[in-house]
Design a protein around this motif. Structure first.
Motif, PDB file in Angstrom:
ATOM      1  N   ASN A  10      16.505  23.661 -19.463  1.00 27.89           N
ATOM      2  CA  ASN A  10      17.053  23.794 -20.858  1.00 27.89           C
ATOM      3  C   ASN A  10      16.004  23.372 -21.649  1.00 27.89           C
ATOM      4  OD1 ASN A  10      18.348  23.266 -23.266  1.00 27.89           O
ATOM      5  ND2 ASN A  10      20.211  22.394 -22.342  1.00 27.89           N
ATOM      6  N   PRO A  11      15.296  24.384 -22.170  1.00 25.76           N
ATOM      7  CA  PRO A  11      14.328  24.278 -22.951  1.00 25.76           C
ATOM      8  C   PRO A  11      14.456  23.571 -24.310  1.00 25.76           C
ATOM      9  CG  PRO A  11      14.594  26.448 -23.278  1.00 25.76           C
ATOM     10  CD  PRO A  11      15.799  25.973 -22.129  1.00 25.76           C
ATOM     11  N   ASN A  12      15.707  23.372 -24.694  1.00 26.23           N
ATOM     12  CA  ASN A  12      16.029  22.582 -25.953  1.00 26.23           C
ATOM     13  C   ASN A  12      15.580  23.239 -27.289  1.00 26.23           C
ATOM     14  OD1 ASN A  12      17.377  20.620 -27.384  1.00 26.23           O
ATOM     15  ND2 ASN A  12      15.600  19.163 -27.724  1.00 26.23           N
ATOM     16  N   THR A  22      22.790  28.357 -25.765  1.00 23.58           N
ATOM     17  CA  THR A  22      23.080  27.506 -24.440  1.00 23.58           C
ATOM     18  C   THR A  22      21.949  26.882 -24.040  1.00 23.58           C
ATOM     19  OG1 THR A  22      22.388  29.593 -23.416  1.00 23.58           O
ATOM     20  CG2 THR A  22      24.850  29.503 -23.558  1.00 23.58           C
ATOM     21  N   GLY A  23      20.870  26.816 -24.841  1.00 21.96           N
ATOM     22  CA  GLY A  23      19.748  26.326 -24.498  1.00 21.96           C
ATOM     23  C   GLY A  23      19.278  24.836 -25.373  1.00 21.96           C
ATOM     24  N   LEU A  24      20.267  24.123 -26.000  1.00 20.69           N
ATOM     25  CA  LEU A  24      20.170  22.924 -26.579  1.00 20.69           C
ATOM     26  C   LEU A  24      20.609  21.766 -25.633  1.00 20.69           C
ATOM     27  CD1 LEU A  24      21.262  24.107 -30.187  1.00 20.69           C
ATOM     28  CD2 LEU A  24      19.250  22.998 -29.569  1.00 20.69           C
ATOM     29  N   LYS A  25      20.187  20.644 -26.101  1.00 16.42           N
ATOM     30  CA  LYS A  25      20.442  19.534 -25.366  1.00 16.42           C
ATOM     31  C   LYS A  25      21.853  19.464 -25.046  1.00 16.42           C
ATOM     32  CE  LYS A  25      16.708  16.277 -25.440  1.00 16.42           C
ATOM     33  NZ  LYS A  25      15.956  15.170 -26.295  1.00 16.42           N
ATOM     34  N   PRO A  82      12.413  31.696 -31.335  1.00 16.09           N
ATOM     35  CA  PRO A  82      13.056  30.870 -30.232  1.00 16.09           C
ATOM     36  C   PRO A  82      12.537  31.241 -28.756  1.00 16.09           C
ATOM     37  CG  PRO A  82      14.827  31.740 -31.573  1.00 16.09           C
ATOM     38  CD  PRO A  82      13.522  32.500 -32.020  1.00 16.09           C
ATOM     39  N   TYR A  83      12.526  32.690 -28.767  1.00  9.21           N
ATOM     40  CA  TYR A  83      12.050  32.988 -27.363  1.00  9.21           C
ATOM     41  C   TYR A  83      10.484  32.749 -27.136  1.00  9.21           C
ATOM     42  CZ  TYR A  83      15.585  36.303 -26.395  1.00  9.21           C
ATOM     43  OH  TYR A  83      16.831  37.175 -26.142  1.00  9.21           O
ATOM     44  N   LEU A  84       9.780  32.845 -28.297  1.00  9.94           N
ATOM     45  CA  LEU A  84       8.217  32.279 -28.064  1.00  9.94           C
ATOM     46  C   LEU A  84       8.281  30.986 -27.769  1.00  9.94           C
ATOM     47  CD1 LEU A  84       6.931  34.539 -31.041  1.00  9.94           C
ATOM     48  CD2 LEU A  84       5.990  34.808 -28.649  1.00  9.94           C
ATOM     49  N   ASP A  85       9.173  30.051 -28.480  1.00 14.93           N
ATOM     50  CA  ASP A  85       9.078  28.639 -28.252  1.00 14.93           C
ATOM     51  C   ASP A  85       9.698  28.310 -26.869  1.00 14.93           C
ATOM     52  OD1 ASP A  85       8.479  28.401 -31.116  1.00 14.93           O
ATOM     53  OD2 ASP A  85      10.189  27.602 -31.558  1.00 14.93           O
ATOM     54  N   MET A 120       9.344  30.137 -24.366  1.00 11.28           N
ATOM     55  CA  MET A 120       8.210  30.519 -23.227  1.00 11.28           C
ATOM     56  C   MET A 120       7.321  29.298 -23.302  1.00 11.28           C
ATOM     57  SD  MET A 120       6.115  33.983 -22.852  1.00 11.28           S
ATOM     58  CE  MET A 120       7.136  34.708 -22.056  1.00 11.28           C
ATOM     59  N   ASP A 121       6.734  28.953 -24.391  1.00 10.83           N
ATOM     60  CA  ASP A 121       5.834  27.793 -24.228  1.00 10.83           C
ATOM     61  C   ASP A 121       6.376  26.657 -23.668  1.00 10.83           C
ATOM     62  OD1 ASP A 121       3.408  28.398 -25.454  1.00 10.83           O
ATOM     63  OD2 ASP A 121       3.985  28.445 -27.689  1.00 10.83           O
ATOM     64  N   ARG A 122       7.487  26.249 -23.826  1.00 12.00           N
ATOM     65  CA  ARG A 122       7.913  24.988 -22.958  1.00 12.00           C
ATOM     66  C   ARG A 122       8.228  25.307 -21.398  1.00 12.00           C
ATOM     67  NH1 ARG A 122      11.935  21.814 -27.412  1.00 12.00           N
ATOM     68  NH2 ARG A 122      10.749  22.506 -29.006  1.00 12.00           N
ATOM     69  N   MET A 123       8.778  26.654 -21.267  1.00  5.46           N
ATOM     70  CA  MET A 123       8.718  26.932 -19.829  1.00  5.46           C
ATOM     71  C   MET A 123       7.289  26.903 -19.167  1.00  5.46           C
ATOM     72  SD  MET A 123      11.961  28.108 -18.845  1.00  5.46           S
ATOM     73  CE  MET A 123      11.683  29.402 -17.809  1.00  5.46           C
ATOM     74  N   LEU A 124       6.276  27.580 -19.855  1.00 10.78           N
ATOM     75  CA  LEU A 124       4.975  27.477 -19.073  1.00 10.78           C
ATOM     76  C   LEU A 124       4.199  26.100 -18.844  1.00 10.78           C
ATOM     77  CD1 LEU A 124       3.416  30.534 -20.874  1.00 10.78           C
ATOM     78  CD2 LEU A 124       4.731  30.503 -18.663  1.00 10.78           C
ATOM     79  N   ASP A 125       4.813  25.246 -19.935  1.00 11.10           N
ATOM     80  CA  ASP A 125       4.257  23.945 -19.812  1.00 11.10           C
ATOM     81  C   ASP A 125       4.947  23.113 -18.578  1.00 11.10           C
ATOM     82  OD1 ASP A 125       2.976  24.045 -22.377  1.00 11.10           O
ATOM     83  OD2 ASP A 125       4.479  22.939 -23.436  1.00 11.10           O
ATOM     84  N   LEU A 126       6.080  23.600 -18.448  1.00  7.89           N
ATOM     85  CA  LEU A 126       6.809  22.993 -16.927  1.00  7.89           C
ATOM     86  C   LEU A 126       6.160  23.733 -15.769  1.00  7.89           C
ATOM     87  CD1 LEU A 126      10.617  23.038 -18.449  1.00  7.89           C
ATOM     88  CD2 LEU A 126       9.118  21.046 -17.867  1.00  7.89           C
ATOM     89  N   VAL A 127       5.949  25.024 -15.781  1.00  8.16           N
ATOM     90  CA  VAL A 127       5.337  25.301 -14.570  1.00  8.16           C
ATOM     91  C   VAL A 127       4.241  24.943 -14.445  1.00  8.16           C
ATOM     92  CG1 VAL A 127       4.534  27.856 -13.691  1.00  8.16           C
ATOM     93  CG2 VAL A 127       6.665  27.666 -15.173  1.00  8.16           C
TER      94      VAL A 127
END
Ligand SMILES: *Cc1c(COP(=O)(O)O)cnc(C)c1O
Length: 427
Positions: free
Chosen positions: A159-161, A172-175, A217-220, A222-229
């Protein structure tokens, strides 16, 4: 005279004053199959898919149609033949995609409440990936897989918040949402999953919402997902694929979502810039592949002028078109006969169905120049209409026609009374 397609609706246009889907006249189809009637354009579905395919040209990417948007077998077959995988959310959807000829290795299983039986069936069928949505589900899936002596391929839905700025019910992607695993718990959850014998970690996924019309929202996300990866891989757990979910919006009421290829050009540039350009990508579009490929044809039953409001009562209702009642959603409504488009003299009506609920409306305050017996098309009815329909008020579920150029295929017969009573027993 041929007018251009209706805004946002490729392949739906007036020809000689009558509304057509591809080469098929909607009034003739309604006379043949009755109303309410869903009519879909195959060319429009394939054109929507092609925008994604263009966006991913030359990339290692898999498009998985999120079939809950429209799960009719022939629609699934169109996408299966075009090479799509599928995103499913239940055991019933699994059986449907198998019946439609899908390659099960391209099917991913999302959803917060998978049962053990559904997990077992999906594992035995050879599902491509489970998108796991909670720490508890990880333990259950492991147990089910170990009992079958199998390893379940998994991706963890995070959940990238980020706020997709859409309707709260489809965000669906909020806390505060029930979906996915919180950002802060992600690494620990991956470490747990990687240690379990019945699981094989293959990916990461997110899905931030639906009817998204902004790029940010998609670009944000993606950044959070890549940080996690990066953090997961730094802990020694390789991530083979990244799945960015679905959610791209369509034009219902002058909405201006980015085109799929334009959006992905930006997202891919970000992936490249961050060094993930070679990674396998997955996406799960639903609405944007089918929403504007379909209309619902309905007949006007009664015009009911009133002191405060005028009503146009039609034979389609909230059981056929649930989105207005559920999300206060807007569907454009146009006459099949172009000459009945409202001029300056037209009155304003609420278009409503026969169901005994004040929530049973299809459009508020629409200028109409029609009479009882005339037919209307409710636009943008390809997604989240038939798949959400019900038999409420013991109304039969509508019929569906798929148009393919000059051909019209009845892909679902209207419910019969026997269909409705099947399985019921008197005391
Ligand atoms: C509903 C859903 C989708 C598709 O959403 P659209 O807005 O129709 O594109 C994709 N992924 C998951 C997990 C979903 O629940």
């Amino acid at each position: 005279m041929t007018l251009p397609s209706l805004p946002g609706h490729p392949h739906i246009h007036y020809q000689n004053g009558l509304l057509q889907v591809e080469d098929q006249n909607l009034d003739a189809l309604a006379t043949e199959y009755g109303t309410p009637l869903f009519v879909y354009s195959k060319a429009s579905m394939l054109a929507a898919l092609a925008a994604y395919q263009r966006g991913f040209a030359g990339r290692n990417a898999q498009i998985c149609y999120a079939m809950k948007a429209n799960s009719s077998l022939a629609v699934l077959q169109v996408f299966a033949r075009a090479g799509c995988g599928f995103d499913i959310v239940s055991g019933g959807e699994l059986e449907r995609v198998l019946a439609a000829g899908a390659d099960v290795s391209k099917v991913i299983f999302s959803g917060v409440g998978k049962t053990r039986t559904e997990m077992q069936r999906a594992l035995e069928a050879g599902i491509g990936c489970f998108n796991v949505e909670s720490e508890a589900e990880i333990e259950v899936l492991n147990t089910v897989a170990v009992a079958l002596n199998l390893r379940a391929p998994i991706s963890i839905r995070v959940n990238p918040n980020v706020d997709p700025k859409t309707h709260p019910y489809i965000s669906t992607g909020l806390k505060g949402n029930k979906f996915g695993i919180a950002h802060e718990r992600t690494l620990a959850t991956y470490q747990r999953a990687a240690a379990l014998p019945g699981l094989h970690v293959v990916g990461i996924d997110c899905h931030i919402g639906s009817q998204i019309t902004l790029e940010a929202p998609y670009l944000d996300a993606m950044d959070r997902m890549l940080d996690l990866v990066e953090s997961i891989e730094a802990a020694g757990i390789p991530i083979e694929h990244i799945d960015f979910g679905g959610g791209l919006g369509i034009n219902y009421a002058g909405d201006t979502p980015p085109a799929a290829d334009a959006l992905w050009a930006k997202l891919l540039a970000k992936l490249d810039a961050r060094g993930f350009g070679q990674r396998k990508l997955m996406i799960e579009p639903g609405r944007s592949l089918v929403g504007n490929a379909g209309v619902c044809v309905t007949e006007v039953l009664y015009m009911k002028p009133g002191e405060q409001k005028n009503f146009c009562i039609v034979d389609a209702a909230m059981n056929d078109l649930p989105r207005p009642a559920m999300y206060q959603a807007f569907h454009n409504i146009v006459p099949l006969n172009e000459s009945q488009q409202a001029g300056s003299s037209a009155d304003v009506f609420d278009v409503v169905g026969p169901v005994c609920e004040s929530g049973d409306w299809i459009g508020h305050d629409r200028a109409l120049a029609v009479q009882a017996g005339d037919r209307l098309a409710v636009l943008s009815a390809g997604a989240y209409c038939m798949s959400m329909s019900s038999n409420y008020n013991s109304r039969p579920r509508a019929a569906e026609v798929l148009v393919d150029g000059p051909q019209a295929h009845l892909i679902r017969a209207r419910d019969t009374l026997a269909d409705q009573l099947r399985g019921e027993k008197l005391l």
